[in-house]
Motif scaffolding. Structure first.
Motif, PDB file in Angstrom:
ATOM      1  N   ALA A   1      11.490 -24.364 -30.435  1.00 43.23           N
ATOM      2  CA  ALA A   1      11.432 -25.663 -29.758  1.00 43.23           C
ATOM      3  C   ALA A   1      10.691 -26.729 -30.547  1.00 43.23           C
ATOM      4  CB  ALA A   1      10.765 -25.487 -28.390  1.00 43.23           C
ATOM      5  N   LEU A   2      10.197 -26.386 -31.733  1.00 47.21           N
ATOM      6  CA  LEU A   2       9.395 -27.336 -32.501  1.00 47.21           C
ATOM      7  C   LEU A   2      10.237 -28.277 -33.363  1.00 47.21           C
ATOM      8  CD1 LEU A   2       6.555 -24.922 -33.709  1.00 47.21           C
ATOM      9  CD2 LEU A   2       6.452 -26.555 -31.836  1.00 47.21           C
ATOM     10  N   ALA A   3      11.502 -28.410 -33.038  1.00 48.02           N
ATOM     11  CA  ALA A   3      12.406 -29.213 -33.872  1.00 48.02           C
ATOM     12  C   ALA A   3      11.935 -30.660 -34.030  1.00 48.02           C
ATOM     13  CB  ALA A   3      13.815 -29.183 -33.283  1.00 48.02           C
ATOM     14  N   ASP A   4      11.258 -31.189 -33.028  1.00 48.68           N
ATOM     15  CA  ASP A   4      10.826 -32.591 -33.079  1.00 48.68           C
ATOM     16  C   ASP A   4       9.431 -32.771 -33.661  1.00 48.68           C
ATOM     17  OD1 ASP A   4      13.225 -33.374 -31.917  1.00 48.68           O
ATOM     18  OD2 ASP A   4      12.436 -33.177 -29.882  1.00 48.68           O
ATOM     19  N   VAL A   5       8.782 -31.686 -34.043  1.00 50.39           N
ATOM     20  CA  VAL A   5       7.435 -31.768 -34.617  1.00 50.39           C
ATOM     21  C   VAL A   5       7.557 -31.872 -36.134  1.00 50.39           C
ATOM     22  CG1 VAL A   5       5.240 -30.543 -34.911  1.00 50.39           C
ATOM     23  CG2 VAL A   5       6.447 -30.445 -32.716  1.00 50.39           C
ATOM     24  N   PRO A   6       6.846 -32.793 -36.782  1.00 50.49           N
ATOM     25  CA  PRO A   6       6.952 -32.937 -38.239  1.00 50.49           C
ATOM     26  C   PRO A   6       6.664 -31.630 -38.972  1.00 50.49           C
ATOM     27  CG  PRO A   6       5.727 -34.781 -37.308  1.00 50.49           C
ATOM     28  CD  PRO A   6       5.949 -33.805 -36.185  1.00 50.49           C
ATOM     29  N   TYR A   7       7.526 -31.309 -39.929  1.00 51.34           N
ATOM     30  CA  TYR A   7       7.358 -30.114 -40.759  1.00 51.34           C
ATOM     31  C   TYR A   7       6.717 -30.557 -42.063  1.00 51.34           C
ATOM     32  CZ  TYR A   7       8.668 -25.790 -43.237  1.00 51.34           C
ATOM     33  OH  TYR A   7       8.654 -24.603 -43.936  1.00 51.34           O
ATOM     34  N   LEU A   8       5.602 -29.951 -42.422  1.00 55.57           N
ATOM     35  CA  LEU A   8       4.772 -30.432 -43.518  1.00 55.57           C
ATOM     36  C   LEU A   8       5.040 -29.729 -44.841  1.00 55.57           C
ATOM     37  CD1 LEU A   8       1.410 -30.557 -41.514  1.00 55.57           C
ATOM     38  CD2 LEU A   8       3.140 -32.362 -41.765  1.00 55.57           C
ATOM     39  N   GLY A   9       5.937 -28.739 -44.828  1.00 56.14           N
ATOM     40  CA  GLY A   9       6.216 -27.995 -46.044  1.00 56.14           C
ATOM     41  C   GLY A   9       5.737 -26.566 -45.929  1.00 56.14           C
ATOM     42  N   ALA A  10       5.887 -25.838 -47.038  1.00 59.63           N
ATOM     43  CA  ALA A  10       5.535 -24.405 -47.026  1.00 59.63           C
ATOM     44  C   ALA A  10       5.134 -23.964 -48.417  1.00 59.63           C
ATOM     45  CB  ALA A  10       6.723 -23.582 -46.544  1.00 59.63           C
ATOM     46  N   GLY A  11       4.275 -22.928 -48.462  1.00 63.39           N
ATOM     47  CA  GLY A  11       3.896 -22.350 -49.736  1.00 63.39           C
ATOM     48  C   GLY A  11       3.301 -23.384 -50.673  1.00 63.39           C
ATOM     49  N   LYS A  12       3.795 -23.406 -51.904  1.00 60.62           N
ATOM     50  CA  LYS A  12       3.261 -24.333 -52.903  1.00 60.62           C
ATOM     51  C   LYS A  12       3.572 -25.789 -52.585  1.00 60.62           C
ATOM     52  CE  LYS A  12       3.385 -20.957 -56.667  1.00 60.62           C
ATOM     53  NZ  LYS A  12       3.945 -20.609 -58.008  1.00 60.62           N
ATOM     54  N   ALA A  13       4.574 -26.012 -51.729  1.00 61.73           N
ATOM     55  CA  ALA A  13       4.927 -27.384 -51.353  1.00 61.73           C
ATOM     56  C   ALA A  13       3.988 -27.958 -50.299  1.00 61.73           C
ATOM     57  CB  ALA A  13       6.371 -27.437 -50.847  1.00 61.73           C
TER      58      ALA A  13
END
Length: 282
Positions: A59-71
């Motif tokens: 359900a977190l589709a509308d929450v900003p995704y900040l990246g992952a791992g080294k990104a």
């Protein structure tokens, strides 16, 4: 009035007021969402990519995704101005998916809750519920649903059926889960389900051939549904995969479910339903 919370590393966070802006590892963020706390941003682990893994985020589709791992860096975290960062920990020493240094540079302390194999599922759920209350969310939710799902598993587990949990690694290899190292699998075993031990090799997983999986003769396969696992569609050319699925039912399994009663109730219910159908055929 001051705010404080001690995480599962034994670190106590103290603030003048309750944190209002929470950034979180996507699994932790999905749990908090279920419990009434909306994260201002979520991030993935080193297994994740540039886009959120929908098996984890839901359900977190509308929450900003900040990246992952080294990104994922301090600039990405700083962009959502968090008061705290909520992660998980498998070893009770370090957060799993975020660098404490990056969070510190972004001006936010890290709070980590244990989800490793040494932690029971009830305790995981209780700790996330406690954190939710501390952040102004719900004390819990879905307990009746979870209890009903547990009862359904107990009833369905009366049939002599073997269950194998795995994560596809490609045409030649598969990771077979060790039930005792995964809280939800151990919980299934405590409810009476016969979880198959994969044999020697590896800590949480035994990495082996598909032929070995076939040889374990499971009735039900719980297959890793995360984006980092090879999907079933890419295994069509693997004879052993066909042999396995010709004799076993396959159900999706997310080893990183949101740590909420609602999410685990849905998982347990899916296992109970599959076992019930298989048991009726015996």
């Amino acid at each position: 009035m001051g705010w404080e919370f001690t995480d599962d590393r034994g670190i106590t966070l103290r603030r003048i007021g309750r944190p209002e802006r929470v950034a979180a590892y996507v699994r932790a963020g999905a749990a908090l969402w279920d419990l009434g706390v909306r994260p201002v941003g979520v991030y993935g682990s080193g297994h994740d990519g540039d886009e959120p893994d929908r098996a984890k985020s839901g359900a977190l589709a509308d929450v900003p995704y900040l990246g992952a791992g080294k990104a994922l860096d301090d600039g990405a975290i700083r962009s959502v101005r968090p008061d705290i960062v909520v992660d998980v920990t498998y070893d009770r020493e370090k957060p799993y998916a975020v660098s404490e240094a990056a969070a510190k540079r972004a001006g936010a302390p890290v709070l980590a809750l244990a989800v490793g194999g040494d932690t029971s599922l009830p305790n995981i759920l209780a700790r996330f519920a406690q954190l939710s209350v501390a952040l102004g969310g719900e004390p819990a939710g879905g307990e009746d649903e979870l209890a009903a799902a547990e009862d359904a598993v107990r009833a369905a587990a009366s049939a002599p059926l073997k269950v194998l949990a795995l994560s596809a690694a490609g045409a030649r290899q598969v990771h077979l889960a060790r039930p005792g190292t995964w809280p939800e699998l151990r919980h299934l075993a405590e409810l009476g389900v016969e979880l198959v031990e994969p044999g020697a090799g590896g800590a949480n997983w035994a990495t082996t051939s598909w032929e070995r999986a076939v040889g374990l003769a499971p009735d039900l396969v719980l297959a890793d549904a995360r984006a980092n696992a090879v999907p079933a569609g890419e295994l069509e050319s693997v004879p052993a995969w066909h042999a396995l699925t010709s004799t076993a039912t396959v159900e999706p399994w997310n080893p990183e479910l949101p740590c909420s009663a609602h999410a685990y109730a849905a998982f347990l219910r899916s296992v109970a339903d599959a076992l019930e159908v298989l048991g009726a055929k015996r």
